[in-house]
Every structure is written in structure tokens, then in C-alpha cells.
Design a protein around this motif. Sequence first.
Motif, PDB file in Angstrom:
ATOM      1  N   VAL A 103      -8.573 -30.898  21.159  1.00 21.47           N
ATOM      2  CA  VAL A 103      -8.699 -32.345  20.972  1.00 21.47           C
ATOM      3  C   VAL A 103      -7.482 -33.062  21.534  1.00 21.47           C
ATOM      4  O   VAL A 103      -7.600 -34.050  22.289  1.00 21.47           O
ATOM      5  N   CYS A 104      -6.294 -32.574  21.190  1.00 19.86           N
ATOM      6  CA  CYS A 104      -5.061 -33.207  21.680  1.00 19.86           C
ATOM      7  C   CYS A 104      -4.978 -33.144  23.199  1.00 19.86           C
ATOM      8  O   CYS A 104      -4.552 -34.108  23.855  1.00 19.86           O
ATOM      9  N   VAL A 106      -7.505 -32.939  25.380  1.00 23.75           N
ATOM     10  CA  VAL A 106      -8.481 -33.837  25.998  1.00 23.75           C
ATOM     11  C   VAL A 106      -7.996 -35.277  25.937  1.00 23.75           C
ATOM     12  O   VAL A 106      -8.079 -36.028  26.916  1.00 23.75           O
ATOM     13  N   VAL A 107      -7.460 -35.681  24.792  1.00 21.60           N
ATOM     14  CA  VAL A 107      -6.946 -37.048  24.643  1.00 21.60           C
ATOM     15  C   VAL A 107      -5.799 -37.304  25.610  1.00 21.60           C
ATOM     16  O   VAL A 107      -5.691 -38.391  26.202  1.00 21.60           O
ATOM     17  N   ALA A 111      -6.569 -31.157  29.494  1.00 25.11           N
ATOM     18  CA  ALA A 111      -7.527 -30.077  29.187  1.00 25.11           C
ATOM     19  C   ALA A 111      -8.014 -29.449  30.486  1.00 25.11           C
ATOM     20  O   ALA A 111      -9.125 -29.706  30.937  1.00 25.11           O
ATOM     21  N   ARG A 177     -14.714 -38.120  25.067  1.00 21.51           N
ATOM     22  CA  ARG A 177     -14.842 -36.701  25.388  1.00 21.51           C
ATOM     23  C   ARG A 177     -14.249 -35.791  24.315  1.00 21.51           C
ATOM     24  O   ARG A 177     -14.641 -34.640  24.193  1.00 21.51           O
ATOM     25  N   ALA A 178     -13.305 -36.287  23.518  1.00 26.28           N
ATOM     26  CA  ALA A 178     -12.665 -35.442  22.507  1.00 26.28           C
ATOM     27  C   ALA A 178     -13.446 -35.383  21.198  1.00 26.28           C
ATOM     28  O   ALA A 178     -13.213 -34.492  20.378  1.00 26.28           O
TER      29      ALA A 178
END
Length: 414
Positions: A103-104, A106-107, A111, A177-178
Motif C-alpha cells: 500500500v505504501c 503504491v501510494v 511499486a 490503485r492502493a
Amino acid sequence: MEDDAGSPNTGRAPGLWRNHDFNLLWAGQCLSDLGGAMADLALPLLVLQQTGSPARAGLVGTAGLVAALVCRLPAGVLADRFDRRRLMIACDGVRIVVYAVLVCAVVAGRADLPLILAVVAVGAAATAVFSTAEHAAVRSLVRTDQIATAVARNEARTYGVSLAGPPLGGLLFGIGRALPFLGNALSFLMSLMAVLCIRRPLQQPRHEPAPAVGASVAQGFRFLLRQPFLRSLLLIAVPLNMAFTGMIFAMTLSLRRSGVSPFVVGLAGTIFALGGFLGAFAAPLLQRRLRLPVLIPLLCWVTAVLMTAGALLAGTVLAAVPLAAAVFLGPSANAALFGHQAAVTPDHLQGRVVSVLLLAAGSAAAPAPALAGALLAHAPASHAMLVFPLLVTAAALAATFSRGLSTTSETASP
């Protein structure tokens, strides 16, 4: 000792809906499966969006299957050697951490493919250990005569959350996206809390020292190989599982390449899952009407025909309809297989026998996403997807002429 689950050796137990501990485990895995369904749809879409390569998107799916495959036998040893509750808690903790990292990433826009592959592999390895321990624990939570029904409920759980998971994952991916990966991490947190609240022991006491790892694995193999019925089912399950895995993955990629929105791609997955969901509810009735030696060949031949129809409809949402019909009989077969396995396997061998079953059944499924991606990269979808009904035809021939399916399984000694 007797609680709301009932003891395997005492009088009539309450129904499964009144079994506090089984329902806790079942509800926790409903949430966990929902998060997994969202992430499974979003991961290849993320890679496809970043790279534009169906082959790389397929590589991500294969990475998870290979990691699970490699961990199956060690997972069985761990589930029989260590406390299953603590093992499941540890697995949930690992999965929370790795998906929080994703998650981190992607943000932050970091990623990349190596990180995604690492997250998928570690998460799949933890899931392999958790699911093996969960399968092995069912016998400790329900009576022997309730095992097949419990497995059918687990099948309904898996397909039921798949009805909501793919479209929800596609919808969340379209918003941010996350978000699907955040939902997956939170689902593992809910699973962890449910396991912590289970009161009943998840295995019987161990009175003998555990054998060496190699000898421990060999015990599980020996038990399984002494039963002709289970051996025959495994030979049939290999091409069947590869075909289903590859067909669904190919359908997802072909829809996306045709310009279908992520939400509609998820909706197609929901249509497929509906067949399994309805089949899980019909499983008790089908098991009473059709014996496994009849059910398995029927499943294979019907699936071969329906997958061919799905291949001819490639690139459209309608392709999910014949696949949904094909999977309808699957829950009945799985419930009977794992119900039989759990009933005849001693508790101290449950993890290892389950791991051998899952390893053999999933061994050919691991390269299926990569194969689907490669086929779609070099041939039209309607031609490429015909490979998978051919695999099912091979399984149907094996089921039709197998002598093992007509034998009566007997309990083998460990």
C-alpha cells in the motif's frame, strides 16, 4: 470434554450454525477471502497498467502459485508439529505487514515489478501455511459426521466472497490503485482477531516426539498413496486445476485488452463465482444423489464442453456464463474429497496429508497464469483459450477409465 462444538465421541451435536468456534474461524476467513479476491484481481491489473505486458501480468499470478506450491509440504509439517492457533496468528501477522508495505509503495509510486513479486510470494507462502493449518483444524472443531458439511460451507464461503470481491476490487482499483491492497491488509487483521477468540484447541495433544522432517513428510505421502481412490482423484485434479486457473486468468486479461473497464472485469469474475456459490449450496443434495465415481467424470466432461463455449466467447463478459456452469459441480467434489480425507486421517497426520493433497492438486496450476499470458501474447484469445478445454478432456478420459474411482477407500494405518 464437550462444548458447543460437540465432541467427536459423544452424543448428537448441535448444527454448525451453533458452533461458536467453527463460526469464528469461518467468519474470519470470509473477510480474509474477500480481501484476497480483491487483491487477486487488482495485482495483474496494476502490472498491466504499469507495463502493458500480459506476460508480466501473468508472471505475477504464477509467482504466487509457485510460492504456495513450494511451501505446501513444509506447511503440512508445521501444522502437525506446532500449535496451529499460533501458526495461523503468525501467518496473519506476516500478511498484514507485506500488504501494508505494498500500500505504501503504491501510494508513493514505487511499486515496481520486483517489489510486487516479493509481496505476492511472501503473502502466498503465509497463506499456504495458514490454509493448511485451517484444513487440519476442522476435524478438531466439528464432529466427524459434520466434516463434509463443514467443508461444503467453506466452499460456499470461498465462492460467496468471490461474488463481491472481484467487482469490489475492480471498483476500488478504479478509485485508487492502493485501495484493494489496503482492504486486503485489513481483512487479515480481522482474521487474526477471529483466530484469537477461538476457545477450542485446534489439535489433539501430542504424546510422542515429532519425527525428523523428511520422515514426517514421508508419513503423509505413505498414508495417501495407500488409498487408490484418493490417488486417482489427484491424477485427475492436476490437469483440471491447471485448466480452471488458466482459463479464468486468460478471461480476465482478454476482457481488459478488449477495453472492458476494471469494474466489468470484476463483474465477470462474479458471474463465474456464482456457479460455485450455488454449487456449494447444492453440494449436500448432489452428494446424496451422485457418488464420487459418477460425479467426477460428469464434472470433467461437462467442464470440457462448457470451457470450449467460453473460449469461443473470449473477449466478452458472456464468456463467464459457461464457466460458471462448469464450476457448479466442483464444490460437491471438493466437499466429498476433503470430507473423506479428514474423516479417515489421524489428527497427528492431518496437516501433512492435506499438504500432499493441495500440493498435487495445485502443482500444474502454478504455471497456468504465465501460460495464459504467453498464449494471449501470440494468438487470438478465442484460439489461445482452447488449450484449456483440451486439458480438461484429458482429465475426463482419465476419470472415465480410472479403476481407482470405483474402489472403496479404506483407512490406512499411519
